[in-house]
Design an enzyme around this catalytic site. Structure first.
Site, PDB file in Angstrom:
ATOM      1  N   ASP A  88      -6.122  -5.996   5.332  1.00 49.49           N
ATOM      2  CA  ASP A  88      -7.263  -5.489   4.693  1.00 49.49           C
ATOM      3  C   ASP A  88      -8.106  -6.696   4.311  1.00 49.49           C
ATOM      4  O   ASP A  88      -9.308  -6.683   4.509  1.00 49.49           O
ATOM      5  CB  ASP A  88      -6.789  -4.711   3.412  1.00 49.49           C
ATOM      6  CG  ASP A  88      -7.722  -4.227   2.631  1.00 49.49           C
ATOM      7  OD1 ASP A  88      -8.672  -3.676   3.361  1.00 49.49           O
ATOM      8  OD2 ASP A  88      -7.786  -4.066   1.640  1.00 49.49           O
ATOM      9  N   ASP A 136      -2.278 -17.658   4.491  1.00 51.16           N
ATOM     10  CA  ASP A 136      -3.234 -18.559   3.761  1.00 51.16           C
ATOM     11  C   ASP A 136      -3.762 -19.654   4.936  1.00 51.16           C
ATOM     12  O   ASP A 136      -4.985 -19.855   4.970  1.00 51.16           O
ATOM     13  CB  ASP A 136      -2.715 -19.246   2.545  1.00 51.16           C
ATOM     14  CG  ASP A 136      -1.263 -19.704   2.992  1.00 51.16           C
ATOM     15  OD1 ASP A 136      -0.474 -19.458   3.804  1.00 51.16           O
ATOM     16  OD2 ASP A 136      -0.621 -20.553   1.997  1.00 51.16           O
ATOM     17  N   LYS A 182       3.539 -13.953   5.493  1.00 50.65           N
ATOM     18  CA  LYS A 182       4.085 -14.993   4.542  1.00 50.65           C
ATOM     19  C   LYS A 182       5.493 -15.170   4.551  1.00 50.65           C
ATOM     20  O   LYS A 182       6.066 -14.895   3.554  1.00 50.65           O
ATOM     21  CB  LYS A 182       3.427 -14.632   3.393  1.00 50.65           C
ATOM     22  CG  LYS A 182       3.507 -15.579   2.126  1.00 50.65           C
ATOM     23  CD  LYS A 182       2.478 -16.599   2.224  1.00 50.65           C
ATOM     24  CE  LYS A 182       2.661 -17.779   1.315  1.00 50.65           C
ATOM     25  NZ  LYS A 182       1.751 -18.748   1.407  1.00 50.65           N
ATOM     26  N   TYR A 235       0.988  -1.227  -0.007  1.00 47.61           N
ATOM     27  CA  TYR A 235      -0.110   0.043  -0.130  1.00 47.61           C
ATOM     28  C   TYR A 235       0.985   1.498  -0.033  1.00 47.61           C
ATOM     29  O   TYR A 235       0.089   2.547  -0.007  1.00 47.61           O
ATOM     30  CB  TYR A 235      -1.016   0.096   1.319  1.00 47.61           C
ATOM     31  CG  TYR A 235      -2.144  -0.598   0.955  1.00 47.61           C
ATOM     32  CD1 TYR A 235      -2.158  -2.144   1.056  1.00 47.61           C
ATOM     33  CD2 TYR A 235      -3.367  -0.240   1.210  1.00 47.61           C
ATOM     34  CE1 TYR A 235      -3.311  -2.978   0.903  1.00 47.61           C
ATOM     35  CE2 TYR A 235      -4.545  -0.659   1.150  1.00 47.61           C
ATOM     36  CZ  TYR A 235      -4.559  -2.127   0.803  1.00 47.61           C
ATOM     37  OH  TYR A 235      -5.657  -3.031   0.698  1.00 47.61           O
TER      38      TYR A 235
END
Ligand code: NAD
Length: 361
Positions: free
Chosen positions: A244, A220, A188, A122
């Site tokens: 988000d 995930d 991640k 972002y």
């Protein structure tokens, strides 16, 4: 004494949901609203979606209630929402998800996502496909043995030690202040070792300073766990993008975007806004759910120390939802009732607030 608060109605459904929240806050607190325009309506008047006086107003009042603002996809101006967060250094995005009786698919969700708000993908560091600077950047990378297809666009993901430390520390302080027992860091790091890996390492170090349980999850796996056993999670701290996505997922667990509130908090300023966007297809129809914005205002009142008044608004709003009669379309289709409009649902909440014993305030 009247409290001065900046009010940014936004665009799309923003003005309608902000009007509801404003009416409700005005029932219980003496507020002077300083109304400023940002987004599409500001472009028409000021030729920019984010005039400087909007930021100045928040700097002066230190606090704002904000409606959603449309971001054109792929082209046009950059996200005004992201820009406000960056310019005021609102580094923590706090998004609670809590089950509501008779509405939520899950009865035992009570978690808070603490999302880093200024870094990650972002950050707005992007190189457009085919541009001269993009070619130069690709050549620079080639010199370091990094081959990227020439017809690529590039978005860069910066994650810093200092940015990670302050968001994880914020999450632990939030947990302490709100009697939460566990903080879960989501990342991640197995794939992005130098960005998410850094975030995880910092999180582990910060965790050592607190007497609160700490664990981490790969994003995930976290998405699946949240669907299967959301009751296991209390405070989730995560870089910007995963926060988000997971906060929309969590909104879905408890009843949808129409009820999901949020706060953007920095060292000096705080801007409260719903998780949802401007839903342009519903704009001006008196149709959408005002709850997310009302509950954002509840977070704002708690931030201002108006705990009892915030509790009262929250209780009355939840009661109206759980009764399932005076509710907007998104709740009515779950509870099986006939929907009412945004303003009628707001009227029902106000009626409940007025029926309360003033001694409770
Ligand atoms: P959205 O959240 O605006 O709407 C998605 C869907 O969620 C809607 O079609 C509707 O079905 C439902 N929904 C949203 N708010 C609701 C409410 N209050 N009551 C009932 N149902 C509701 O997401 P989008 O369509 O992806 O985005 C629209 C625009 O909003 C985009 O330009 C996006 O960039 C912007 N956006 C702004 C913010 C912000 O201002 N902070 C946040 C997210 C998206």
């Amino acid at each position: 004494m009247s409290t001065k608060i900046t009010l940014i109605p936004g665009d799309g459904i923003g003005p309608e949901v902000i009007s509801s929240a404003r009416r409700i806050v005005d029932e219980v607190v003496d507020v002077t609203w300083e109304i400023v325009e940002a987004g599409e309506s500001a472009i028409q008047r000021y030729r920019t979606p984010l005039p400087d006086h909007v930021i100045e107003s928040v700097r002066k009042n230190k606090i704002a209630l904000k409606g959603p603002i449309t971001t054109p996809v792929g082209s046009g101006f950059r996200s005004v929402n992201v820009e406000i967060r960056k310019r005021l250094d609102l580094f923590a995005n706090v998004r609670p998800a809590k089950s509501i009786p008779y509405l939520s698919k899950y009865n035992d969700v009570d978690l808070v996502i603490v999302r880093e708000n200024t870094e990650d993908l972002y950050a707005g560091i992007e190189f457009e496909v085919g541009k001269e600077e993009t070619k130069e950047f690709l050549n620079f990378l080639k010199r370091y043995g990094v081959g990227i297809k020439e017809d690529s666009g590039i978005s860069i993901k910066p994650i810093s030690i200092s940015g990670s430390e302050r968001i994880v520390d914020f999450a632990f302080r939030y947990a302490e202040n709100n009697h939460r027992k566990k903080v879960t860091a989501v990342h991640k790091a197995n794939i992005m070792k130098f960005s998410d890996g850094l975030f995880l390492n910092v999180a582990r170090k910060v965790a050592e300073r607190y007497n609160i349980e700490f664990e981490d999850r790969i994003v995930d796996n976290m998405a699946m766990q949240l669907v299967q056993k959301p009751e296991l999670y209390e405070v989730i701290v995560t870089p910007n993008l995963y926060g988000d996505i997971l906060s929309d997922l969590c909104a879905g667990l408890v009843g949808g975007l129409g009820i999901a509130p949020g706060a953007n908090i920095g060292e000096h300023y705080a801007v409260f806004e719903p998780v949802h966007g401007s839903a342009p297809k519903y704009a001006g129809q008196n149709k959408v759910n005002p709850t997310a914005t009302i509950l954002s205002a509840v977070m704002m009142l708690r931030h201002l120390g108006e705990i009892k008044k915030a509790d009262l608004i929250e209780r009355c709003t939840i009661e109206v939802i759980s009764e399932g009669k005076q509710v907007t379309y998104d709740i009515a289709r779950i509870t099986g009732s006939t929907p009412v409009g945004t303003s009628e649902m707001t009227d029902a909440i106000i009626k409940k607030i007025r029926a309360c014993d003033p001694e409770t305030l």
